[in-house]
Design an enzyme around this catalytic site. Structure first.
Site, mmCIF file in Angstrom:
data_model
loop_
_atom_site.group_PDB
_atom_site.id
_atom_site.type_symbol
_atom_site.label_atom_id
_atom_site.label_comp_id
_atom_site.label_asym_id
_atom_site.label_seq_id
_atom_site.Cartn_x
_atom_site.Cartn_y
_atom_site.Cartn_z
ATOM 1 N N ASN A 115 1.040 -1.417 0.050
ATOM 2 C CA ASN A 115 0.177 -0.063 0.097
ATOM 3 C C ASN A 115 0.945 1.062 -0.067
ATOM 4 O O ASN A 115 1.043 1.963 1.176
ATOM 5 C CB ASN A 115 -0.858 -0.185 1.173
ATOM 6 C CG ASN A 115 -1.981 -1.047 1.195
ATOM 7 O OD1 ASN A 115 -2.836 -1.068 0.423
ATOM 8 N ND2 ASN A 115 -2.002 -2.141 1.929
ATOM 9 N N GLU A 116 1.309 1.613 -1.149
ATOM 10 C CA GLU A 116 2.021 2.965 -1.508
ATOM 11 C C GLU A 116 1.386 4.109 -1.103
ATOM 12 O O GLU A 116 0.317 3.849 -0.864
ATOM 13 C CB GLU A 116 2.447 2.778 -2.753
ATOM 14 C CG GLU A 116 3.165 1.673 -3.320
ATOM 15 C CD GLU A 116 4.699 1.421 -2.783
ATOM 16 O OE1 GLU A 116 4.970 1.973 -1.696
ATOM 17 O OE2 GLU A 116 5.440 0.703 -3.140
ATOM 18 N N PRO A 117 2.203 5.240 -0.809
ATOM 19 C CA PRO A 117 1.561 6.493 -0.291
ATOM 20 C C PRO A 117 0.399 6.762 -1.349
ATOM 21 O O PRO A 117 0.483 6.404 -2.684
ATOM 22 C CB PRO A 117 2.441 7.562 -0.702
ATOM 23 C CG PRO A 117 3.827 6.649 -0.569
ATOM 24 C CD PRO A 117 3.593 5.266 -0.962
#
Ligand code: F6R
Length: 626
Positions: A161-163
């Site tokens: 879950n990237e930025p």
């Protein structure tokens, strides 16, 4: 477990436990897992574990395997769900998370194959949505996750879950952040080979677990851990969403905790000890924060920042300023091997003996030049005997294209005199075939790895020669942990320490330069440091050791902060240019960010800001006590 927050933890918005070592944290977590399994089994239920991959959980998995083998812990009644999988990789791919989990855990315990769940990276695009929905459903059908294990990426991601990932996000296909792909580049032998997408549980999926433990090791994680623990809950740092979960905890080793206020700025939370290093740290912090030279700090500034007691002890701001200014100033020296003929014992290094035998350990080729190329050159110029010791071959960083180029040159050379060079031609042809047969992702066969090692050796000798170290003093230890391991899964063994120790006994140095003390314990630098420490500790009675001093430098880890530095070697513009040219000799693998000299310029800028002389660049060292 007590949930009261002590005053020193007042900035922490999620329960955070700091362990002496990653190993201690991994053992504590494994004990918790055992209790969960036993309790669930007693209630006639399966324990549901959420699992992660990457380097972080490896010591935890090893501990679970040990418990299975030695203590009879059974996983017959355990169901697992992994966080994520690279999109586009088959389960057999050497970097697939499926294969990782088999090799690191499942093949060594008694978990039934049907109890293991990972997203499938090979579902066609039009089937991804349904696949993800089914994954969510399977978790729900299993009764939800009892304990979710997490690592954290440098982008703050949990799972992938990237930025930008929302708090409610569910299992889905996501693009990988550039930093994440760079961090995976070594595993995939080049950033261009790293998949661009992954299937990951969402933040919302993760937060539904009844309990969560996020683990982090090494100083490279310190900054993002501090943001996740003390910063606002934000989509910019997915791990910060753990703050809103009632039963989430961070398990850290000391290095990963070093960005927390209680560790970094203890005087702000009433925990100051005011030892000399802490006093220096506080004064430097205040000066840098307020952009003032040390000698211009005034009493009010100390009083307003939790340092009133320090002021009283020192007898006032003026006295404190002078004391710390002098201490910082005395770290600067142009004589890393000591200045012969001086009596001044406030210098960082002793004047005698002169010349000294200096051993510069480089965990991976290039660490040495990157961290202390300017200092190596100076030591040589000042008459010391400098040995550069490459602890690993570094071949895993060399991409196939380089090996191909060398093999082709060899082939073409053999065409000049085919009869005499027939053997070389066969060898080169074999390498070229191997590269084609394994494809970009296959396991590199031994012969290819050997050729890549030779390429690295040539570069390492070249770089050392450009700094004045002859080839006869460039050593290659080829530590077994590297030859036998893989990125993110390295582990030091007795053979590694024995090889390091034998070299130390032979060279009997007066100075050792080493790096990796605060690195992730499974990184090349971290493992190399463990091997060095063991060799050092085993030689407690060696005569040479009683005359030897160990200096720590930083390779491609975070540079030392001014207050930590005990020896600062200034460089002129010409000296810096020479160092950077030496780094360029490593053509088969360059870390572009580090080729600019910015790190060394930054240290010089900070010294300047503290009120010291203005240099072009500075290389930084700390003395190490075992
Ligand atoms: C792995 C995962 C990632 C990693 C993170 C840290 O399943 O979901 O979030 O936990 O990228 O990786 P390492 O542990 O290799 O530093």
């Amino acid at each position: 477990m007590s949930t009261t927050i002590s005053p020193e933890e007042q900035h922490e918005k999620v329960r955070t436990v700091v362990f002496a070592t990653a190993q201690a944290a991994a053992e504590a977590l494994a004990r918790e897992v055992r209790v969960i399994i036993e309790e669930k089994n007693a209630a006639g239920q399966a324990a549901v574990l959420g699992l992660a991959t990457g380097s972080t959980p490896v010591p935890f998995y090893r501990e679970l395997i040990r418990m299975h083998r030695e203590e009879g812990l059974s996983f017959q009644n355990v169901v697992t769900f992994n966080l994520d999988e690279y999109y586009g990789l088959t389960r057999e791919h050497r970097e697939s998370y499926f294969r990782f989990m088999k090799e690191q855990l499942f093949d060594h315990i008694d978990i039934p194959a049907e109890n293991v769940n990972l997203p499938d990276g090979t579902v066609p695009l039009d089937g991804v949505f349904d696949h993800c929905a089914a994954y969510e459903q399977r978790i729900a059908d299993a009764g939800g996750v009892d304990l979710q294990i997490l690592g954290i990426g440098r982008t703050g991601h949990i799972g992938f879950n990237e930025p930008g990932s929302s708090r409610d996000s569910l299992t889905r296909l996501v693009p990988l952040d550039r930093v994440t792909r760079q961090d995976a580049a070594a595993d995939f032998l080049g950033e261009e080979n790293v998949p661009r997408f992954a299937i990951t549980m969402g933040v919302g999926t993760i937060l539904r677990a009844r309990r969560l433990v996020l683990m982090a090791w090494g100083e490279n994680k310190a900054e993002i851990v501090a943001r996740a623990v003390e910063g606002p809950e934000t989509e910019a740092v997915s791990a910060s969403f753990l703050q809103g979960h009632g039963s989430a905890r961070f398990f850290l080793d000391r290095a990963a905790s070093s960005g927390l206020t209680r560790v970094k700025l203890p005087w702000l939370v009433g925990r100051a000890q005011w030892t000399p290093p802490e006093t220096r740290r506080a004064v430097c912090w205040l000066a840098l924060r307020d952009r003032k030279p040390i000698l211009k700090l005034v009493d009010e500034e100390y009083n307003e920042n939790g340092m009133g007691e320090l002021l009283t002890r020192a007898g006032g701001g003026y006295e404190l300023n002078i004391e710390i200014f002098n201490r910082q100033q005395r770290t600067i020296t142009g004589w890393p091997g000591g200045k012969p003929g001086t009596e001044d014992d406030s210098r960082p290094e002793r004047p005698s003996p002169h010349p000294k035998t200096c051993v510069v350990f480089s965990p991976e080729p290039q660490d040495d030049v990157m961290g202390m190329g300017g200092t190596i050159e100076r030591l040589v110029l000042q008459g010391h005997t400098v040995h550069v010791v490459h602890m690993t071959s570094g071949d895993l960083r060399v991409n196939d294209g380089e090996a191909l180029r060398f093999a082709r040159v060899l082939q073409e050379t053999s065409e000049l005199d085919p009869a005499r060079w027939a053997e070389a031609d066969r060898y080169a042809g074999g390498v070229i075939e191997e590269i084609a047969a394994k494809g970009p992702f296959g396991d590199p066969p031994r012969r290819l790895r050997d050729l890549k090692s030779l390429i690295r050796r040539g570069e390492a000798r070249d770089a050392a020669a450009s700094l004045g170290v002859p080839a006869s003093r460039v050593h290659f230890l080829d530590l077994p942990f590297y030859a036998e391991g893989r990125y993110r899964q390295f582990r030091a063994g007795a053979k590694d320490a024995a090889r390091v120790g034998a070299l130390l006994d032979r060279l009997q140095p007066h100075q050792v330069y080493m790096t990796g003390d605060l690195a992730d314990p499974s990184s090349v630098q971290g493992v190399a440091f463990t091997a060095f420490r063991q060799a050092w500790n085993e030689r407690e009675k060696a005569v040479w050791r009683s005359h030897c001093r160990v200096w720590l430098y930083r390779g491609h880890q975070k540079e030392f902060q001014p207050h930590e530095i005990q020896m600062a070697i200034p460089m002129s513009p010409d000296q810096l240019a020479k160092k950077l040219a030496a780094m360029q000799r490593y053509q088969s693998h360059n870390l572009p960010d580090l080729l600019s000299g910015d790190r060394n310029r930054e240290t010089a800028r900070l010294y300047d800001q503290l009120g010291m002389a203005e240099y072009e660049a500075i290389e930084a060292f700390r003395s190490w006590q075992a």
